[in-house]
Motif scaffolding. Structure first.
Motif, PDB file in Angstrom:
ATOM      1  N   VAL A   1       0.851  -1.175   0.000  1.00 54.27           N
ATOM      2  CA  VAL A   1       0.000   0.000   0.000  1.00 54.27           C
ATOM      3  C   VAL A   1       0.889   1.227   0.000  1.00 54.27           C
ATOM      4  CG1 VAL A   1      -1.861  -1.152   1.215  1.00 54.27           C
ATOM      5  CG2 VAL A   1      -0.107   0.032   2.525  1.00 54.27           C
TER       6      VAL A   1
ATOM      7  N   GLU B   1      -5.970   1.917  -9.052  1.00 59.34           N
ATOM      8  CA  GLU B   1      -6.986   1.340  -8.188  1.00 59.34           C
ATOM      9  C   GLU B   1      -8.221   2.244  -8.168  1.00 59.34           C
ATOM     10  OE1 GLU B   1      -6.892  -1.588  -6.628  1.00 59.34           O
ATOM     11  OE2 GLU B   1      -4.961  -1.941  -7.620  1.00 59.34           O
TER      12      GLU B   1
ATOM     13  N   THR C   1     -10.962   4.743  -6.993  1.00 58.92           N
ATOM     14  CA  THR C   1     -10.908   5.766  -5.962  1.00 58.92           C
ATOM     15  C   THR C   1     -12.056   5.566  -4.978  1.00 58.92           C
ATOM     16  OG1 THR C   1     -12.174   7.239  -7.411  1.00 58.92           O
ATOM     17  CG2 THR C   1      -9.778   7.483  -7.397  1.00 58.92           C
ATOM     18  N   ASP C   2     -11.810   5.942  -3.743  1.00 57.45           N
ATOM     19  CA  ASP C   2     -12.808   5.765  -2.707  1.00 57.45           C
ATOM     20  C   ASP C   2     -13.988   6.711  -2.890  1.00 57.45           C
ATOM     21  OD1 ASP C   2     -13.861   6.624   0.164  1.00 57.45           O
ATOM     22  OD2 ASP C   2     -13.055   4.598   0.366  1.00 57.45           O
TER      23      ASP C   2
ATOM     24  N   ARG D   1     -11.806   8.244   4.870  1.00 63.67           N
ATOM     25  CA  ARG D   1     -12.643   7.159   5.383  1.00 63.67           C
ATOM     26  C   ARG D   1     -11.859   6.375   6.437  1.00 63.67           C
ATOM     27  NH1 ARG D   1     -16.857   3.882   3.306  1.00 63.67           N
ATOM     28  NH2 ARG D   1     -16.695   4.849   1.237  1.00 63.67           N
ATOM     29  N   GLU D   2     -12.509   6.129   7.568  1.00 61.76           N
ATOM     30  CA  GLU D   2     -11.904   5.304   8.614  1.00 61.76           C
ATOM     31  C   GLU D   2     -12.292   3.856   8.365  1.00 61.76           C
ATOM     32  OE1 GLU D   2     -13.292   6.774  12.303  1.00 61.76           O
ATOM     33  OE2 GLU D   2     -12.582   8.816  11.973  1.00 61.76           O
ATOM     34  N   GLU D   3     -11.303   2.985   8.258  1.00 65.38           N
ATOM     35  CA  GLU D   3     -11.574   1.588   7.942  1.00 65.38           C
ATOM     36  C   GLU D   3     -10.509   0.698   8.558  1.00 65.38           C
ATOM     37  OE1 GLU D   3     -13.230  -0.618   4.006  1.00 65.38           O
ATOM     38  OE2 GLU D   3     -11.371   0.522   3.768  1.00 65.38           O
TER      39      GLU D   3
ATOM     40  N   GLN E   1      -7.394   2.287   9.991  1.00 67.48           N
ATOM     41  CA  GLN E   1      -6.569   3.087   9.102  1.00 67.48           C
ATOM     42  C   GLN E   1      -7.432   4.123   8.394  1.00 67.48           C
ATOM     43  OE1 GLN E   1      -4.541   0.419   6.427  1.00 67.48           O
ATOM     44  NE2 GLN E   1      -2.911   0.025   7.889  1.00 67.48           N
TER      45      GLN E   1
ATOM     46  N   ASN F   1      -8.270   5.883   4.870  1.00 70.91           N
ATOM     47  CA  ASN F   1      -8.175   5.775   3.431  1.00 70.91           C
ATOM     48  C   ASN F   1      -8.956   6.919   2.804  1.00 70.91           C
ATOM     49  OD1 ASN F   1      -6.765   3.193   3.485  1.00 70.91           O
ATOM     50  ND2 ASN F   1      -8.710   2.339   4.196  1.00 70.91           N
ATOM     51  N   GLY F   2      -8.939   7.016   1.481  1.00 72.44           N
ATOM     52  CA  GLY F   2      -9.693   8.053   0.805  1.00 72.44           C
ATOM     53  C   GLY F   2      -8.797   8.947  -0.033  1.00 72.44           C
TER      54      GLY F   2
ATOM     55  N   PRO G   1      -5.773  11.084   2.135  1.00 73.81           N
ATOM     56  CA  PRO G   1      -4.560  10.304   2.469  1.00 73.81           C
ATOM     57  C   PRO G   1      -3.772   9.834   1.247  1.00 73.81           C
ATOM     58  CG  PRO G   1      -6.450   9.545   3.755  1.00 73.81           C
ATOM     59  CD  PRO G   1      -6.982  10.452   2.684  1.00 73.81           C
ATOM     60  N   ALA G   2      -4.385   9.851   0.064  1.00 77.70           N
ATOM     61  CA  ALA G   2      -3.685   9.365  -1.127  1.00 77.70           C
ATOM     62  C   ALA G   2      -2.556  10.290  -1.561  1.00 77.70           C
ATOM     63  CB  ALA G   2      -4.676   9.201  -2.278  1.00 77.70           C
TER      64      ALA G   2
END
Length: 260
Positions: free
Chosen positions: A16, A126, A128-129, A134-136, A139, A141-142, A145-146
């Protein structure tokens, strides 16, 4: 779009993308970073989970004068956008170009565009969110953070309509270009939904250029980005007070054209 050199060298295969900083990114600490009630136990919890700097920021509060200034600025931004005719609503499926690559928009709720991208536009990337953050599974993501911290400056420049150099874009991977293009589309869609939002978003994104300003803090700087946040400005107009991070974000925005 910039090529992903780390991927070409095999450094990202099966891995990741790394976090933007080495600072703690605990999901449990994030709720304390807003303007919540200060108690000794809550301060100790923030200190334990997010460090001394986060605890100090949590305790610090803005004055009523600073909050009133933020309310007045946000109101002026909205009035200025309305006077200029507001952002354009989406009437049909359209593909728009950005310095980072294309994004698609189609009519959404209330005429505000619904933003998407696809693998045809960004081969090998990949999906996109579609969320800011987003809390997952412990961690974050979203889209926020990218991106790396230094990549938010070109993004803000692009949102202001400024031309970017090859150097501005060269360091972005294809996945990051896709995320940046999505952020541009979503920011413009927010401006359709709520006049004055674009300048607020730009200031929140600019704060992300600080490598110690973590991704989840974006949702404190721009609460409309939260799930259910579309009615935030309406609640402010009804008497709810803005939290400290949002006040600071609005007051940190550039003053150029603020009175225009």
């Amino acid at each position: 779009m910039g090529s992903d050199r780390k991927n070409e060298r095999g450094e990202r295969q099966g891995k990741v993308l790394p976090p933007r900083t080495s600072a703690p990114r605990s999901v449990a600490a994030a709720p304390f970073l807003g303007n919540r009630q200060v108690t000794q136990s809550s301060v100790q919890a923030v200190q334990r989970m997010a460090g001394n700097a986060a605890a100090a920021a949590y305790v610090q509060r803005v004055t009523d004068e600073e909050r009133a200034k933020a309310d007045a600025r946000r109101k002026r931004w909205a009035e200025r956008d309305i006077k200029r005719g507001g952002a354009q609503q989406a009437e049909s499926f359209t593909t728009r170009e950005t310095p980072f690559g294309p994004y698609n928009e189609r009519p959404g709720r209330g005429g505000a565009p619904y933003i998407t991208t696809n693998k045809t536009q960004y081969p090998g990337t990949e999906p996109t969110d579609g969320r800011y953050v987003r809390e997952e599974e412990g961690q974050f993501n979203g889209l926020i953070p990218a991106l790396d911290a230094e990549q938010f400056i070109p993004l803000v420049k692009a949102l202001k309509g400024q031309e970017l150099s090859e150097e501005d874009i060269d360091g972005l991977s294809d996945d990051q270009c896709r995320a940046a293009a999505m952020l541009m589309g979503i920011a413009n869609a927010e401006a359709v939904r709520e006049p004055g939002a674009l300048k607020h978003i730009r200031s929140a994104l600019r704060r992300q250029a600080n490598p110690h300003h973590e991704a989840p803090e974006f949702l404190n700087d721009y609460p409309q980005g939260r799930v259910g946040g579309a009615g935030h400005e309406g609640r402010i107009r009804s008497g709810r007070r803005r939290a400290t991070p949002e006040v600071e974000t609005i007051n940190d925005a550039s003053s150029s054209s603020d009175e225009g």
